[in-house]
Design a protein around this motif. Structure first.
Motif, PDB file in Angstrom:
ATOM      1  N   MET A   1     -88.848 119.444  46.863  1.00 34.82           N
ATOM      2  CA  MET A   1     -89.728 120.597  46.921  1.00 34.82           C
ATOM      3  C   MET A   1     -90.002 121.097  45.501  1.00 34.82           C
ATOM      4  SD  MET A   1     -89.108 124.033  49.143  1.00 34.82           S
ATOM      5  CE  MET A   1     -88.491 122.999  50.472  1.00 34.82           C
ATOM      6  N   THR A   2     -91.253 121.110  45.098  1.00 32.07           N
ATOM      7  CA  THR A   2     -91.621 121.490  43.743  1.00 32.07           C
ATOM      8  C   THR A   2     -92.167 122.907  43.712  1.00 32.07           C
ATOM      9  OG1 THR A   2     -92.145 119.191  43.210  1.00 32.07           O
ATOM     10  CG2 THR A   2     -93.029 120.881  41.749  1.00 32.07           C
ATOM     11  N   VAL A   3     -91.544 123.752  42.907  1.00 30.92           N
ATOM     12  CA  VAL A   3     -92.022 125.123  42.743  1.00 30.92           C
ATOM     13  C   VAL A   3     -93.168 125.117  41.742  1.00 30.92           C
ATOM     14  CG1 VAL A   3     -91.394 127.432  41.949  1.00 30.92           C
ATOM     15  CG2 VAL A   3     -89.738 126.066  43.246  1.00 30.92           C
ATOM     16  N   PRO A   4     -94.303 125.724  42.094  1.00 27.36           N
ATOM     17  CA  PRO A   4     -95.409 125.759  41.136  1.00 27.36           C
ATOM     18  C   PRO A   4     -95.035 126.530  39.884  1.00 27.36           C
ATOM     19  CG  PRO A   4     -95.878 127.152  43.050  1.00 27.36           C
ATOM     20  CD  PRO A   4     -94.637 126.394  43.365  1.00 27.36           C
ATOM     21  N   LYS A   5     -95.604 126.106  38.758  1.00 29.14           N
ATOM     22  CA  LYS A   5     -95.391 126.805  37.499  1.00 29.14           C
ATOM     23  C   LYS A   5     -96.679 127.493  37.068  1.00 29.14           C
ATOM     24  CE  LYS A   5     -91.592 123.947  35.770  1.00 29.14           C
ATOM     25  NZ  LYS A   5     -91.076 123.147  34.626  1.00 29.14           N
ATOM     26  N   ILE A   6     -96.511 128.670  36.499  1.00 24.62           N
ATOM     27  CA  ILE A   6     -97.643 129.474  36.053  1.00 24.62           C
ATOM     28  C   ILE A   6     -97.637 129.508  34.529  1.00 24.62           C
ATOM     29  CG2 ILE A   6     -98.519 131.849  35.932  1.00 24.62           C
ATOM     30  CD1 ILE A   6     -97.770 132.225  38.796  1.00 24.62           C
TER      31      ILE A   6
ATOM     32  N   ILE B   1     -93.741 129.217  33.550  1.00 21.23           N
ATOM     33  CA  ILE B   1     -92.647 129.841  34.291  1.00 21.23           C
ATOM     34  C   ILE B   1     -92.715 129.417  35.754  1.00 21.23           C
ATOM     35  CG2 ILE B   1     -94.035 131.938  34.704  1.00 21.23           C
ATOM     36  CD1 ILE B   1     -91.423 133.547  34.558  1.00 21.23           C
ATOM     37  N   PRO B   2     -91.590 128.996  36.350  1.00 20.26           N
ATOM     38  CA  PRO B   2     -91.593 128.709  37.791  1.00 20.26           C
ATOM     39  C   PRO B   2     -91.919 129.990  38.565  1.00 20.26           C
ATOM     40  CG  PRO B   2     -89.639 127.786  36.724  1.00 20.26           C
ATOM     41  CD  PRO B   2     -90.278 128.696  35.729  1.00 20.26           C
ATOM     42  N   GLN B   3     -92.820 129.883  39.516  1.00 16.60           N
ATOM     43  CA  GLN B   3     -93.295 131.084  40.206  1.00 16.60           C
ATOM     44  C   GLN B   3     -92.251 131.688  41.134  1.00 16.60           C
ATOM     45  OE1 GLN B   3     -96.967 130.553  42.360  1.00 16.60           O
ATOM     46  NE2 GLN B   3     -97.295 132.752  42.611  1.00 16.60           N
ATOM     47  N   LEU B   4     -91.344 130.875  41.636  1.00 14.66           N
ATOM     48  CA  LEU B   4     -90.287 131.366  42.526  1.00 14.66           C
ATOM     49  C   LEU B   4     -88.939 131.139  41.859  1.00 14.66           C
ATOM     50  CD1 LEU B   4     -89.402 132.498  45.304  1.00 14.66           C
ATOM     51  CD2 LEU B   4     -89.378 130.142  46.141  1.00 14.66           C
ATOM     52  N   GLY B   5     -88.159 132.200  41.749  1.00  9.16           N
ATOM     53  CA  GLY B   5     -86.845 132.102  41.126  1.00  9.16           C
ATOM     54  C   GLY B   5     -85.791 132.827  41.940  1.00  9.16           C
TER      55      GLY B   5
ATOM     56  N   HIS C   1     -96.669 136.884  48.276  1.00 13.26           N
ATOM     57  CA  HIS C   1     -96.539 137.036  46.827  1.00 13.26           C
ATOM     58  C   HIS C   1     -97.067 135.798  46.103  1.00 13.26           C
ATOM     59  CE1 HIS C   1     -94.139 140.749  46.241  1.00 13.26           C
ATOM     60  NE2 HIS C   1     -93.524 140.439  47.374  1.00 13.26           N
ATOM     61  N   LEU C   2     -96.630 134.625  46.553  1.00 16.85           N
ATOM     62  CA  LEU C   2     -97.037 133.385  45.885  1.00 16.85           C
ATOM     63  C   LEU C   2     -98.554 133.218  45.905  1.00 16.85           C
ATOM     64  CD1 LEU C   2     -94.298 130.978  47.301  1.00 16.85           C
ATOM     65  CD2 LEU C   2     -94.422 131.874  44.965  1.00 16.85           C
ATOM     66  N   GLN C   3     -99.159 133.444  47.061  1.00 15.38           N
ATOM     67  CA  GLN C   3    -100.613 133.276  47.171  1.00 15.38           C
ATOM     68  C   GLN C   3    -101.382 134.373  46.443  1.00 15.38           C
ATOM     69  OE1 GLN C   3    -100.295 131.223  51.567  1.00 15.38           O
ATOM     70  NE2 GLN C   3    -102.258 132.185  51.075  1.00 15.38           N
ATOM     71  N   SER C   4    -100.693 135.465  46.113  1.00 18.88           N
ATOM     72  CA  SER C   4    -101.311 136.538  45.331  1.00 18.88           C
ATOM     73  C   SER C   4    -101.160 136.299  43.833  1.00 18.88           C
ATOM     74  CB  SER C   4    -100.674 137.885  45.694  1.00 18.88           C
ATOM     75  OG  SER C   4    -100.871 138.196  47.058  1.00 18.88           O
ATOM     76  N   GLY C   5    -100.512 135.186  43.454  1.00 17.76           N
ATOM     77  CA  GLY C   5    -100.346 134.857  42.049  1.00 17.76           C
ATOM     78  C   GLY C   5     -99.207 135.591  41.373  1.00 17.76           C
ATOM     79  N   ILE C   6     -98.301 136.150  42.167  1.00 21.39           N
ATOM     80  CA  ILE C   6     -97.189 136.940  41.653  1.00 21.39           C
ATOM     81  C   ILE C   6     -95.951 136.059  41.505  1.00 21.39           C
ATOM     82  CG2 ILE C   6     -95.650 138.880  42.195  1.00 21.39           C
ATOM     83  CD1 ILE C   6     -98.139 139.978  43.844  1.00 21.39           C
ATOM     84  N   ILE C   7     -95.196 136.275  40.441  1.00 19.17           N
ATOM     85  CA  ILE C   7     -93.920 135.603  40.213  1.00 19.17           C
ATOM     86  C   ILE C   7     -92.838 136.452  40.878  1.00 19.17           C
ATOM     87  CG2 ILE C   7     -92.283 134.838  38.447  1.00 19.17           C
ATOM     88  CD1 ILE C   7     -94.884 134.978  36.526  1.00 19.17           C
ATOM     89  N   LEU C   8     -91.908 135.838  41.590  1.00 18.22           N
ATOM     90  CA  LEU C   8     -90.881 136.624  42.275  1.00 18.22           C
ATOM     91  C   LEU C   8     -89.564 135.880  42.319  1.00 18.22           C
ATOM     92  CD1 LEU C   8     -91.304 136.577  46.151  1.00 18.22           C
ATOM     93  CD2 LEU C   8     -92.548 135.020  44.666  1.00 18.22           C
ATOM     94  N   PHE C   9     -88.500 136.635  42.546  1.00 19.95           N
ATOM     95  CA  PHE C   9     -87.152 136.053  42.586  1.00 19.95           C
ATOM     96  C   PHE C   9     -86.297 136.848  43.557  1.00 19.95           C
ATOM     97  CE2 PHE C   9     -88.702 137.559  38.541  1.00 19.95           C
ATOM     98  CZ  PHE C   9     -88.257 138.868  38.537  1.00 19.95           C
ATOM     99  N   PRO C  10     -86.474 136.589  44.858  1.00 18.62           N
ATOM    100  CA  PRO C  10     -85.620 137.244  45.853  1.00 18.62           C
ATOM    101  C   PRO C  10     -84.162 136.865  45.631  1.00 18.62           C
ATOM    102  CG  PRO C  10     -86.828 135.411  46.830  1.00 18.62           C
ATOM    103  CD  PRO C  10     -87.388 135.605  45.459  1.00 18.62           C
ATOM    104  N   LYS C  11     -83.257 137.743  46.018  1.00 21.41           N
ATOM    105  CA  LYS C  11     -81.831 137.458  45.875  1.00 21.41           C
ATOM    106  C   LYS C  11     -81.169 137.455  47.241  1.00 21.41           C
ATOM    107  CE  LYS C  11     -78.749 140.565  45.043  1.00 21.41           C
ATOM    108  NZ  LYS C  11     -78.230 141.230  46.248  1.00 21.41           N
TER     109      LYS C  11
END
Length: 276
Positions: free
Chosen positions: A1-6, A14-18, A222-232
Motif C-alpha cells: 500500500m503506497t501512501v501518496p506524497k505531496i 511529505i507522505p500525506q498520511l502519517g 481529509h485525503l481527498q481534500s488535499g490535507i495531510i493528516l496523522f491520526p493516532k
C-alpha cells in the motif's frame, strides 16, 4: 500500500498520511511506533512537549528502515521561543531523536502574547540553512500571525498544522494557505473524541456505501481534500484500519455532504488566546 506524497513549496515531499504521538505515554511509545512502522507508516509527527522524542527515535533506529524512507516532524515549544533558546531546542530534539536532521520543524503555537514567533521563525530559517531541518513550517497560526512572518522574513512556511476535522473545516485559513502555496496539516482529524462525529448521517451513509468505518471515511475525506493528516491510536488493529483507506474513493456528493457538517466547532485551544 503506497501512501501518496505531496510536494511542499521548497521542493521536498511529505507522505500525506502519517502517525501522531501526541499523548502517547513514554513507556508505550517505542512499542506503539514499532507497531506503526510494521503496519506501514513512514511519517511520524512528534514534538518536544509530548515528552517522547527519545522513544520515537529508539523505535525508528531499531526498525532498520533507511533514514531516507522516513519522514520525521518535531516542534519548537512555546517556552523555547526566542533566538538562543530556539537554537538550543532544535539541537536537543535532534539529540533525543538520535537524528542528524528532521524532515520538518514547526513552531508549535504562535503565542501572540509573547510576540516571539517572528524572532523564532528567523531561527528556523537558520536551522533549515544549516541542514538540521529539510523543511520548516508553523502550527496553529492564523492569518495575522502568518502575515507577520511573511512581512519579516524570506520564507513562506511549508505547512501550517491546524485543528481540522469535519465540524471545524477551517475553509478560510485553508484557502489563504493555498494562496501562499503552503500545505495544510490536520491535527485532531477525527475530532479527538470530543463530539459524536461518527454518528453524523453523512459519515454513516458513506461508510455503509463503501463497506468501511466512519473513521475511515473521515480520513478519506481529509485525503481527498488535499490535507495531510496523522491520526493516532495505541491499538495496532486501529492503526491498520486508519491506514487502510486507499481502496475506495468518496463520490462528489459524499464529499459535499461531509463538507456540510462544518459548524465552526473548535475542540482545542484558540491560538489567539492560548497562553500555555
Amino acid at each position: 500500500m503506497t501512501v501518496p506524497k505531496i510536494e511542499l513549496n521548497d521542493g521536498n515531499f511529505i507522505p500525506q498520511l502519517g502517525f501522531g504521538v501526541f499523548q502517547v505515554a513514554q513507556e508505550e511509545t517505542e512499542r506503539i511506533v514499532t507497531d506503526a512502522l510494521e503496519v506501514g507508516y513512514r511519517h511520524f509527527d512528534a514534538a518536544m512537549i509530548y515528552g517522547n522524542e527519545a522513544q520515537v527515535g529508539k523505535a525508528l533506529k531499531a526498525s532498520g528502515i533507511p533514514r531516507d524512507e522516513l519522514f520525521v516532524t518535531t516542534k519548537l515549544w512555546n517556552s523555547d521561543q526566542g533566538t538562543d533558546s530556539a537554537r538550543d531546542a532544535m539541537d536537543l530534539s535532534l539529540e533525543k531523536l538520535g537524528l542528524d536532521y528532521v524532515d520538518l520543524y514547526l513552531i508549535h503555537w504562535p503565542r501572540p502574547d509573547l510576540d516571539r514567533y517572528l524572532e523564532s521563525w528567523l531561527v528556523l530559517e537558520e536551522i533549515k540553512a544549516a541542514g538540521k531541518a529539510r523543511s520548516i513550517g508553523v502550527s496553529n497560526f492564523h492569518r495575522p500571525h502568518l502575515e507577520k512572518i511573511l512581512a519579516g522574513s524570506n520564507t513562506v512556511p511549508a505547512v501550517n498544522q491546524i485543528e481540522l476535522h469535519p465540524a471545524f473545516a477551517q475553509r478560510d485559513l485553508r484557502a489563504y494557505g493555498a494562496e501562499l502555496g503552503m500545505r495544510i496539516e490536520a491535527w485532531g482529524p477525527l475530532g479527538q473524541g470530543k463530539y459524536d462525529l461518527f454518528s453524523e448521517a453523512a459519515l454513516k451513509d458513506a461508510a455503509a456505501a463503501h463497506g468501511v468505518t466512519p473513521a475511515q471515511v473521515v480520513i478519506r475525506w481529509h485525503l481527498q481534500s488535499g490535507i495531510i493528516l496523522f491520526p493516532k491510536s495505541n491499538s495496532r488493529a486501529r492503526m491498520a484500519e486508519n491506514f487502510d483507506v486507499f481502496g475506495f474513493e468518496l463520490t462528489a456528493d459524499e464529499m459535499a455532504s461531509i463538507n456540510a457538517i462544518d459548524r465552526d466547532q473548535r475542540v482545542g485551544a484558540n491560538p489567539d488566546e492560548a497562553t500555555f
